[in-house]
Design a protein around this motif. Sequence first.
Motif, PDB file in Angstrom:
ATOM      1  N   ALA A  32       0.831  -1.208   0.000  1.00  0.00           N
ATOM      2  CA  ALA A  32       0.000   0.000   0.000  1.00  0.00           C
ATOM      3  C   ALA A  32       0.865   1.258   0.000  1.00  0.00           C
ATOM      4  CB  ALA A  32      -0.928  -0.009   1.213  1.00  0.00           C
ATOM      5  N   ARG A  33       1.917   1.280   0.777  1.00  0.00           N
ATOM      6  CA  ARG A  33       2.798   2.452   0.822  1.00  0.00           C
ATOM      7  C   ARG A  33       3.531   2.640  -0.505  1.00  0.00           C
ATOM      8  NH1 ARG A  33       5.269   2.688   7.062  1.00  0.00           N
ATOM      9  NH2 ARG A  33       3.233   3.008   8.045  1.00  0.00           N
ATOM     10  N   ARG A  34       3.896   1.535  -1.139  1.00  0.00           N
ATOM     11  CA  ARG A  34       4.549   1.615  -2.442  1.00  0.00           C
ATOM     12  C   ARG A  34       3.651   2.302  -3.459  1.00  0.00           C
ATOM     13  NH1 ARG A  34       4.581  -3.517  -6.411  1.00  0.00           N
ATOM     14  NH2 ARG A  34       2.508  -3.463  -5.522  1.00  0.00           N
ATOM     15  N   MET A  35       2.384   1.893  -3.536  1.00  0.00           N
ATOM     16  CA  MET A  35       1.470   2.472  -4.508  1.00  0.00           C
ATOM     17  C   MET A  35       1.158   3.925  -4.181  1.00  0.00           C
ATOM     18  SD  MET A  35       1.175   0.372  -6.863  1.00  0.00           S
ATOM     19  CE  MET A  35       0.096   1.514  -7.742  1.00  0.00           C
ATOM     20  N   ALA A  36       1.076   4.264  -2.901  1.00  0.00           N
ATOM     21  CA  ALA A  36       0.805   5.651  -2.520  1.00  0.00           C
ATOM     22  C   ALA A  36       1.940   6.564  -2.974  1.00  0.00           C
ATOM     23  CB  ALA A  36       0.614   5.749  -1.007  1.00  0.00           C
ATOM     24  N   LEU A  37       3.185   6.114  -2.824  1.00  0.00           N
ATOM     25  CA  LEU A  37       4.315   6.933  -3.261  1.00  0.00           C
ATOM     26  C   LEU A  37       4.352   7.056  -4.777  1.00  0.00           C
ATOM     27  CD1 LEU A  37       6.835   8.557  -2.680  1.00  0.00           C
ATOM     28  CD2 LEU A  37       8.146   6.421  -2.541  1.00  0.00           C
ATOM     29  N   VAL A  38       4.102   5.970  -5.487  1.00  0.00           N
ATOM     30  CA  VAL A  38       4.087   6.025  -6.954  1.00  0.00           C
ATOM     31  C   VAL A  38       3.021   7.000  -7.442  1.00  0.00           C
ATOM     32  CG1 VAL A  38       3.582   4.711  -9.058  1.00  0.00           C
ATOM     33  CG2 VAL A  38       5.070   3.731  -7.295  1.00  0.00           C
ATOM     34  N   GLU A  39       1.839   6.910  -6.875  1.00  0.00           N
ATOM     35  CA  GLU A  39       0.754   7.794  -7.303  1.00  0.00           C
ATOM     36  C   GLU A  39       1.063   9.254  -6.997  1.00  0.00           C
ATOM     37  OE1 GLU A  39      -2.612   6.164  -5.316  1.00  0.00           O
ATOM     38  OE2 GLU A  39      -2.738   4.396  -6.630  1.00  0.00           O
ATOM     39  N   ALA A  40       1.677   9.513  -5.843  1.00  0.00           N
ATOM     40  CA  ALA A  40       2.044  10.886  -5.500  1.00  0.00           C
ATOM     41  C   ALA A  40       3.110  11.416  -6.455  1.00  0.00           C
ATOM     42  CB  ALA A  40       2.543  10.936  -4.050  1.00  0.00           C
ATOM     43  N   LEU A  41       4.083  10.592  -6.801  1.00  0.00           N
ATOM     44  CA  LEU A  41       5.108  11.020  -7.748  1.00  0.00           C
ATOM     45  C   LEU A  41       4.526  11.309  -9.119  1.00  0.00           C
ATOM     46  CD1 LEU A  41       7.919   8.474  -6.757  1.00  0.00           C
ATOM     47  CD2 LEU A  41       8.052  10.955  -6.492  1.00  0.00           C
ATOM     48  N   GLN A  42       3.637  10.449  -9.570  1.00  0.00           N
ATOM     49  CA  GLN A  42       3.019  10.655 -10.887  1.00  0.00           C
ATOM     50  C   GLN A  42       2.165  11.905 -10.907  1.00  0.00           C
ATOM     51  OE1 GLN A  42       1.039   6.880 -11.406  1.00  0.00           O
ATOM     52  NE2 GLN A  42       2.844   5.865 -12.265  1.00  0.00           N
ATOM     53  N   HIS A  43       1.511  12.189  -9.795  1.00  0.00           N
ATOM     54  CA  HIS A  43       0.614  13.352  -9.742  1.00  0.00           C
ATOM     55  C   HIS A  43       1.389  14.663  -9.608  1.00  0.00           C
ATOM     56  CE1 HIS A  43      -3.090  15.556  -8.997  1.00  0.00           C
ATOM     57  NE2 HIS A  43      -2.511  16.115  -7.935  1.00  0.00           N
ATOM     58  N   HIS A  44       2.404  14.693  -8.750  1.00  0.00           N
ATOM     59  CA  HIS A  44       3.085  15.950  -8.441  1.00  0.00           C
ATOM     60  C   HIS A  44       4.400  16.135  -9.195  1.00  0.00           C
ATOM     61  CE1 HIS A  44       0.274  16.876  -5.203  1.00  0.00           C
ATOM     62  NE2 HIS A  44       0.427  15.640  -4.751  1.00  0.00           N
ATOM     63  N   LEU A  45       5.018  15.046  -9.636  1.00  0.00           N
ATOM     64  CA  LEU A  45       6.319  15.160 -10.310  1.00  0.00           C
ATOM     65  C   LEU A  45       6.361  14.339 -11.590  1.00  0.00           C
ATOM     66  CD1 LEU A  45       8.781  15.001  -7.258  1.00  0.00           C
ATOM     67  CD2 LEU A  45       8.484  16.912  -8.837  1.00  0.00           C
ATOM     68  N   GLY A  46       5.208  14.138 -12.194  1.00  0.00           N
ATOM     69  CA  GLY A  46       5.143  13.295 -13.386  1.00  0.00           C
ATOM     70  C   GLY A  46       6.013  13.778 -14.523  1.00  0.00           C
ATOM     71  N   GLY A  47       6.250  15.070 -14.618  1.00  0.00           N
ATOM     72  CA  GLY A  47       7.074  15.596 -15.700  1.00  0.00           C
ATOM     73  C   GLY A  47       8.561  15.566 -15.405  1.00  0.00           C
ATOM     74  N   TYR A  48       8.941  15.191 -14.180  1.00  0.00           N
ATOM     75  CA  TYR A  48      10.337  15.252 -13.780  1.00  0.00           C
ATOM     76  C   TYR A  48      10.903  13.908 -13.336  1.00  0.00           C
ATOM     77  CZ  TYR A  48       9.210  20.221 -13.692  1.00  0.00           C
ATOM     78  OH  TYR A  48       8.791  21.475 -14.036  1.00  0.00           O
ATOM     79  N   ILE A  49      10.048  13.041 -12.845  1.00  0.00           N
ATOM     80  CA  ILE A  49      10.496  11.738 -12.347  1.00  0.00           C
ATOM     81  C   ILE A  49       9.654  10.637 -12.980  1.00  0.00           C
ATOM     82  CG2 ILE A  49      10.621  10.216 -10.328  1.00  0.00           C
ATOM     83  CD1 ILE A  49      11.394  12.498  -8.614  1.00  0.00           C
ATOM     84  N   ASP A  50      10.322   9.633 -13.548  1.00  0.00           N
ATOM     85  CA  ASP A  50       9.649   8.429 -14.032  1.00  0.00           C
ATOM     86  C   ASP A  50       9.752   7.361 -12.941  1.00  0.00           C
ATOM     87  OD1 ASP A  50       9.157   9.611 -16.488  1.00  0.00           O
ATOM     88  OD2 ASP A  50      11.017   8.876 -17.365  1.00  0.00           O
TER      89      ASP A  50
END
Length: 466
Positions: free
Chosen positions: A373-391
């Motif tokens: 659950a924590r893994r998916m929460a971090l991935v989703e946060a990265l995609q939402h807030h830093l999608g243009g900078y971090i893959d």
Amino acid sequence: MDLAAAADAAPAPAYRVLYQRIREAILAGQLSAGSRLPSTRALASTLSVARGTVEAAYELLVAEGFVVGRGAAGSVVNPQLAGTRPVRRDTAASVAPSAGRQAGGPLPLQNGTPALDAFPRKLWARLSARQARNFPSAALPYQDPAGWWPLRAALANYLAIARGVQCAPEQIMITAGYQGALALAAKLLLQPGDEVWHEDPGYFFTRDALLLARTTIVPVPVDAQGMDVAAGLRRAPAARMAVVTPSHQAPLGVALSLPRRLALLQWAAEHGAWIVEDDYDSELRYSGAPLPALKSLDQQGRVLYAGSFSKVLFPGLRLGYLVLPDALIERFTTASTLWWSAHGWLEQATVADFMEQGHFSRHVRQMRQLYAARRMALVEALQHHLGGYIDAVPPAGGMHLLGWLRPDASDEACARDARNHRLAPAALTPWCTEVRMRPALLLNFTNLPVEHAAQTVRRLARVAGL
């Protein structure tokens, strides 16, 4: 071999493979009479098989008299087998046991940090206090430098079932974490100047420890199939050792393919070399069946299997273990009296109780669910807030994910800036020796609660110049 692979390679159904594995462990004396088996739910979760598969295997073991069911108390190896003579390899059976970081806590995203907030501290304290109150007379003399015997026996039981590693307790040496295991292996098996294969990119503490032992590091590139064994053969066929993370490569997270595992074992057997298998977070897998340990394929006794409780329990223990080939038991046992590597009896006895009473398997299962659950929460946060900078994509296992940056970015500068603001992602670049990779951040998710993921990523974006 893991259950899924065994089922694919042989006509026997999965429950028969599990039944055979446990039966062999009982006959070999690894699972002693009266030993408690993991619950069907916990073992099914550990092996990523249906609960009915485990139940069918247990039922067959009960029917044949190897196991006794005790209802809500679980299943144990038949106590009446205590008088039977275990079938052990002569070399292992001939060696009898002797008389038995940061201030303020870890930062968000800090590499290698488990969910300390979710550790069962009250249960641990209760087990530890009970050991201290009972204070066995066996704890008074000088201890066996190879470690507390009940812990070594509990580990042999666990490894036989969960990792397919068939070993006797005599082959297990308790160490001061993984670093203690590696240091001991380097002292006893290597000479200054010896060549050692090291994954590139690879764990920098391993590299530094080998350099401290004055060995010659041979960086071997890692690709989608793990360490490139053919490249190692081209660069240093006469190397004395290879240190690998085959089940979950650190830091890329790939698994060493079966052809390369067999090639690595063949190289070691033909050249008289040693392999140190760092199985640092094998319990933490979120999709697919657990991968088999390289040690489970070792027929020539060339693999030293190193494990640690730092990731699955808590790093403050500084407790690890080393599974030795038969040929090395006497040498390591003798040397351990000079280089004491194990902790005092109380920590070891508490871990042994934690394992024997079924808490370890239950804790692993609960952490796997929490970390997923924590893994998916971090991935989703990265995609939402830093999608243009971090893959970033969710990894299949482990404790961190790789956040790939733009090719022109500096992961070291990002990590340094974040550290100055009390965030602790790690840069990928220091893990590399010769290989040059796209810059990336190692982002640990296991110590980041779901409800803090978005806020932490926003802070990362603000302070790391992303």
